[in-house]
Design a protein around this motif. Sequence first.
Motif, PDB file in Angstrom:
ATOM      1  N   ILE A   1       0.829  -1.195   0.000  1.00  0.00           N
ATOM      2  CA  ILE A   1       0.000   0.000   0.000  1.00  0.00           C
ATOM      3  C   ILE A   1       0.869   1.252   0.000  1.00  0.00           C
ATOM      4  CG2 ILE A   1      -1.725   1.312   1.300  1.00  0.00           C
ATOM      5  CD1 ILE A   1      -2.734  -1.424   2.343  1.00  0.00           C
ATOM      6  N   ASP A   2       0.635   2.119  -0.987  1.00  0.00           N
ATOM      7  CA  ASP A   2       1.332   3.403  -1.089  1.00  0.00           C
ATOM      8  C   ASP A   2       0.625   4.381  -0.168  1.00  0.00           C
ATOM      9  OD1 ASP A   2       2.508   5.802  -1.777  1.00  0.00           O
ATOM     10  OD2 ASP A   2       1.849   5.783  -3.859  1.00  0.00           O
ATOM     11  N   ILE A   3       1.225   4.658   0.991  1.00  0.00           N
ATOM     12  CA  ILE A   3       0.532   5.502   1.958  1.00  0.00           C
ATOM     13  C   ILE A   3       0.753   6.984   1.721  1.00  0.00           C
ATOM     14  CG2 ILE A   3       0.540   3.739   3.755  1.00  0.00           C
ATOM     15  CD1 ILE A   3       2.707   5.598   5.117  1.00  0.00           C
ATOM     16  N   ALA A   4       1.749   7.355   0.924  1.00  0.00           N
ATOM     17  CA  ALA A   4       2.060   8.775   0.770  1.00  0.00           C
ATOM     18  C   ALA A   4       1.610   9.357  -0.566  1.00  0.00           C
ATOM     19  CB  ALA A   4       3.555   9.004   0.948  1.00  0.00           C
TER      20      ALA A   4
ATOM     21  N   ASN B   1      -6.011  13.074   1.666  1.00  0.00           N
ATOM     22  CA  ASN B   1      -5.068  13.125   0.548  1.00  0.00           C
ATOM     23  C   ASN B   1      -4.171  11.906   0.486  1.00  0.00           C
ATOM     24  OD1 ASN B   1      -5.895  15.622  -0.529  1.00  0.00           O
ATOM     25  ND2 ASN B   1      -4.784  16.677   1.092  1.00  0.00           N
ATOM     26  N   SER B   2      -4.033  11.217   1.607  1.00  0.00           N
ATOM     27  CA  SER B   2      -3.217  10.005   1.645  1.00  0.00           C
ATOM     28  C   SER B   2      -3.476   9.271   2.952  1.00  0.00           C
ATOM     29  CB  SER B   2      -1.728  10.351   1.553  1.00  0.00           C
ATOM     30  OG  SER B   2      -1.313  11.063   2.701  1.00  0.00           O
ATOM     31  N   ALA B   3      -3.047   8.026   2.971  1.00  0.00           N
ATOM     32  CA  ALA B   3      -3.127   7.266   4.225  1.00  0.00           C
ATOM     33  C   ALA B   3      -2.164   7.855   5.243  1.00  0.00           C
ATOM     34  CB  ALA B   3      -2.823   5.792   3.966  1.00  0.00           C
ATOM     35  N   ALA B   4      -1.064   8.448   4.780  1.00  0.00           N
ATOM     36  CA  ALA B   4      -0.113   9.089   5.694  1.00  0.00           C
ATOM     37  C   ALA B   4      -0.789  10.237   6.437  1.00  0.00           C
ATOM     38  CB  ALA B   4       1.107   9.591   4.925  1.00  0.00           C
ATOM     39  N   GLU B   5      -1.663  10.964   5.771  1.00  0.00           N
ATOM     40  CA  GLU B   5      -2.408  12.044   6.423  1.00  0.00           C
ATOM     41  C   GLU B   5      -3.300  11.477   7.529  1.00  0.00           C
ATOM     42  OE1 GLU B   5      -6.047  14.607   4.848  1.00  0.00           O
ATOM     43  OE2 GLU B   5      -4.177  15.184   3.854  1.00  0.00           O
TER      44      GLU B   5
ATOM     45  N   THR C   1     -14.300  22.035  17.754  1.00  0.00           N
ATOM     46  CA  THR C   1     -13.994  22.660  16.477  1.00  0.00           C
ATOM     47  C   THR C   1     -14.103  21.688  15.322  1.00  0.00           C
ATOM     48  OG1 THR C   1     -11.647  22.204  16.752  1.00  0.00           O
ATOM     49  CG2 THR C   1     -12.458  24.372  17.506  1.00  0.00           C
ATOM     50  N   GLY C   2     -14.497  20.442  15.616  1.00  0.00           N
ATOM     51  CA  GLY C   2     -14.693  19.470  14.536  1.00  0.00           C
ATOM     52  C   GLY C   2     -13.452  18.696  14.187  1.00  0.00           C
ATOM     53  N   THR C   3     -12.349  18.905  14.851  1.00  0.00           N
ATOM     54  CA  THR C   3     -11.149  18.124  14.561  1.00  0.00           C
ATOM     55  C   THR C   3     -11.396  16.704  15.024  1.00  0.00           C
ATOM     56  OG1 THR C   3      -9.767  20.050  14.871  1.00  0.00           O
ATOM     57  CG2 THR C   3      -8.677  17.909  14.980  1.00  0.00           C
ATOM     58  N   ARG C   4     -11.171  15.775  14.128  1.00  0.00           N
ATOM     59  CA  ARG C   4     -11.351  14.362  14.439  1.00  0.00           C
ATOM     60  C   ARG C   4     -10.181  13.604  13.901  1.00  0.00           C
ATOM     61  NH1 ARG C   4     -17.701  13.915  13.240  1.00  0.00           N
ATOM     62  NH2 ARG C   4     -18.371  14.918  15.135  1.00  0.00           N
ATOM     63  N   ALA C   5     -10.194  12.304  14.121  1.00  0.00           N
ATOM     64  CA  ALA C   5      -9.044  11.468  13.765  1.00  0.00           C
ATOM     65  C   ALA C   5      -8.683  11.547  12.301  1.00  0.00           C
ATOM     66  CB  ALA C   5      -9.301  10.015  14.156  1.00  0.00           C
ATOM     67  N   ALA C   6      -9.620  11.655  11.427  1.00  0.00           N
ATOM     68  CA  ALA C   6      -9.296  11.647  10.003  1.00  0.00           C
ATOM     69  C   ALA C   6      -9.258  13.061   9.438  1.00  0.00           C
ATOM     70  CB  ALA C   6     -10.306  10.806   9.232  1.00  0.00           C
ATOM     71  N   ALA C   7      -9.240  14.059  10.281  1.00  0.00           N
ATOM     72  CA  ALA C   7      -9.202  15.444   9.811  1.00  0.00           C
ATOM     73  C   ALA C   7      -7.819  15.778   9.292  1.00  0.00           C
ATOM     74  CB  ALA C   7      -9.556  16.396  10.954  1.00  0.00           C
ATOM     75  N   ALA C   8      -7.775  16.671   8.340  1.00  0.00           N
ATOM     76  CA  ALA C   8      -6.487  17.065   7.763  1.00  0.00           C
ATOM     77  C   ALA C   8      -5.783  18.052   8.670  1.00  0.00           C
ATOM     78  CB  ALA C   8      -6.691  17.669   6.399  1.00  0.00           C
TER      79      ALA C   8
END
Length: 155
Positions: A79-82, A120-124, A148-155
């Motif tokens: 898997i290309d994570i970046a 944008n990527s799994a690295a994010e 503020t809506g920041t969650r685990a998958a937030a950028a």
Amino acid sequence: MTLLAIPVPADWDLDLQDLADDYADDGPGSAGALASGPDVVAPDPAALAAVGLDERTALLDAYVRGELGRVLHVAPGSIDIAGRTMNSLGVGSINGLELQARMEAALGLEVDLQRLLRANSAAELIDCLAGQLGPEDSPHKSAARRGTGTRAAAA
């Protein structure tokens, strides 16, 4: 379980009974071992909070690769994570829901499905999880508490 008799060339190294046994091992009503993929062991959230950012990121990298490999039915190391978005990796709404549920249950945090799918990527995703699972004074955690809506998958 009754197998359909399908002629197979003699030089193919297939043991259909072993394949059927593997499929049936998960019990009645189960999708079977072939459909579910290997189990992925999540790192302990308390242990993640106790280590530095680099080690936490490395542990989460291995975990996220394992989960992605499981839902996408590919080898985690491939898997290309970046370089690829989650969508271009093959994460869509259905397997995204599975990925979200598995991560929430294993890590004990809320993962925003829309942000996961648009990452944008799994690295994010890994970086955001590392911030969420860090020490109590992590800015990711305090922002999530402020609403503020920041969650685990937030950028």
